[in-house]
Design a protein around this motif. Structure first.
Motif, mmCIF file in Angstrom:
data_model
loop_
_atom_site.group_PDB
_atom_site.id
_atom_site.type_symbol
_atom_site.label_atom_id
_atom_site.label_comp_id
_atom_site.label_asym_id
_atom_site.label_seq_id
_atom_site.Cartn_x
_atom_site.Cartn_y
_atom_site.Cartn_z
ATOM 1 N N LEU A 198 44.837 30.547 36.722
ATOM 2 C CA LEU A 198 45.983 31.164 36.056
ATOM 3 C C LEU A 198 45.947 32.656 36.312
ATOM 4 C CD1 LEU A 198 48.385 30.806 34.035
ATOM 5 C CD2 LEU A 198 46.750 31.357 32.228
ATOM 6 N N TYR A 199 47.091 33.205 36.739
ATOM 7 C CA TYR A 199 47.250 34.649 36.949
ATOM 8 C C TYR A 199 48.192 35.172 35.874
ATOM 9 C CZ TYR A 199 45.389 33.412 41.510
ATOM 10 O OH TYR A 199 44.605 32.926 42.525
ATOM 11 N N TYR A 200 47.751 36.150 35.116
ATOM 12 C CA TYR A 200 48.598 36.722 34.062
ATOM 13 C C TYR A 200 48.380 38.205 33.889
ATOM 14 C CZ TYR A 200 44.388 36.086 31.199
ATOM 15 O OH TYR A 200 43.111 36.122 30.697
ATOM 16 N N THR A 218 47.083 41.409 36.148
ATOM 17 C CA THR A 218 45.786 42.088 36.152
ATOM 18 C C THR A 218 44.641 41.152 35.794
ATOM 19 O OG1 THR A 218 46.098 42.758 33.852
ATOM 20 C CG2 THR A 218 46.794 44.329 35.563
ATOM 21 N N HIS A 219 44.947 39.922 35.420
ATOM 22 C CA HIS A 219 43.910 38.966 35.020
ATOM 23 C C HIS A 219 44.002 37.695 35.857
ATOM 24 C CE1 HIS A 219 44.161 41.514 31.444
ATOM 25 N NE2 HIS A 219 42.967 41.066 31.114
ATOM 26 N N GLU A 220 42.842 37.173 36.182
ATOM 27 C CA GLU A 220 42.758 35.864 36.829
ATOM 28 C C GLU A 220 41.777 35.026 36.024
ATOM 29 O OE1 GLU A 220 40.977 33.810 40.872
ATOM 30 O OE2 GLU A 220 41.554 35.908 40.928
ATOM 31 N N CYS A 221 42.197 33.834 35.675
ATOM 32 C CA CYS A 221 41.355 32.906 34.926
ATOM 33 C C CYS A 221 41.207 31.643 35.756
ATOM 34 C CB CYS A 221 42.001 32.576 33.576
ATOM 35 S SG CYS A 221 41.219 31.214 32.701
ATOM 36 N N VAL A 244 51.702 32.766 36.484
ATOM 37 C CA VAL A 244 51.753 31.569 37.327
ATOM 38 C C VAL A 244 50.340 31.009 37.485
ATOM 39 C CG1 VAL A 244 53.802 32.324 38.607
ATOM 40 C CG2 VAL A 244 51.528 32.914 39.457
ATOM 41 N N GLY A 245 50.282 29.776 37.963
ATOM 42 C CA GLY A 245 48.978 29.185 38.167
ATOM 43 C C GLY A 245 49.051 27.909 38.975
ATOM 44 N N THR A 246 47.875 27.342 39.181
ATOM 45 C CA THR A 246 47.738 26.130 39.975
ATOM 46 C C THR A 246 46.729 25.202 39.307
ATOM 47 O OG1 THR A 246 48.101 27.418 41.979
ATOM 48 C CG2 THR A 246 47.164 25.240 42.268
ATOM 49 N N VAL A 247 47.067 23.906 39.306
ATOM 50 C CA VAL A 247 46.118 22.876 38.902
ATOM 51 C C VAL A 247 45.814 22.062 40.151
ATOM 52 C CG1 VAL A 247 45.728 20.830 37.483
ATOM 53 C CG2 VAL A 247 47.019 22.747 36.545
#
Length: 164
Positions: A162-164, A92-95, A144-147
């Protein structure tokens, strides 16, 4: 005007009623108290603004978790937080945050590859040719996420999502 002398009333010789003089010291106490409160309010406001500015500069208000590796000496150039349906199942969150570093891409890539394979993080894929590192949280694999590393000579822009 008359005064009692203990035995009889005698004239005072004064014309009209005597003026009663009241102390005005309370006005000075009130003004002094207001002045102290004003100074304390201004000092508190300045302290609060400086603390907020330093927190933003240091990334304390960032949306990335505190245990997420942050490359040393970077400055935050962009911060974005989204709450709602992100497209990842159960998240539900994207950073999204962007940082600037004065180091080259290979140095920054080495840092994130080693730090995202330690503690509660793991690298799920590393595409060095495109400067993309995908990662996940060990304790919660849905996080999960991506750099993404963008090199410009000796300068590197680091974009973390970052998706959490």
């Amino acid at each position: 005007m008359w005064v009692w002398d203990g035995q009889r009333w005698v004239p005072t010789g004064a014309q009209g009623a005597p003026a009663v003089r009241r102390s005005r010291g309370w006005i000075w106490w009130l003004a002094g108290g207001c002045g102290v409160l004003l100074i304390l309010g201004i000092a508190g406001g300045i302290y609060g603004m400086v603390s907020l500015f330093r927190a933003v500069q240091n990334g304390s208000l960032a949306c990335l978790p505190s245990d997420f590796p942050q490359y040393p000496g970077t400055t935050i150039t962009r911060e974005y937080t989204y709450v709602g349906t992100t497209g990842h199942a159960g998240d539900t969150h994207e950073c999204a945050e962007s940082f600037d570093s004065n180091d080259d891409v290979s140095t920054v890539t080495g840092f994130y590859t080693s730090r995202l394979n330690a503690a509660d993080w793991k690298v799920t894929s590393n595409d060095a040719a495109n400067g993309t590192i995908n990662f996940a949280r060990v304790s919660r694999p849905q996080t999960v996420g991506t750099v993404i590393l963008l090199g410009r000579g000796q300068h590197t822009t680091i974009a973390v999502t970052l998706y959490y």
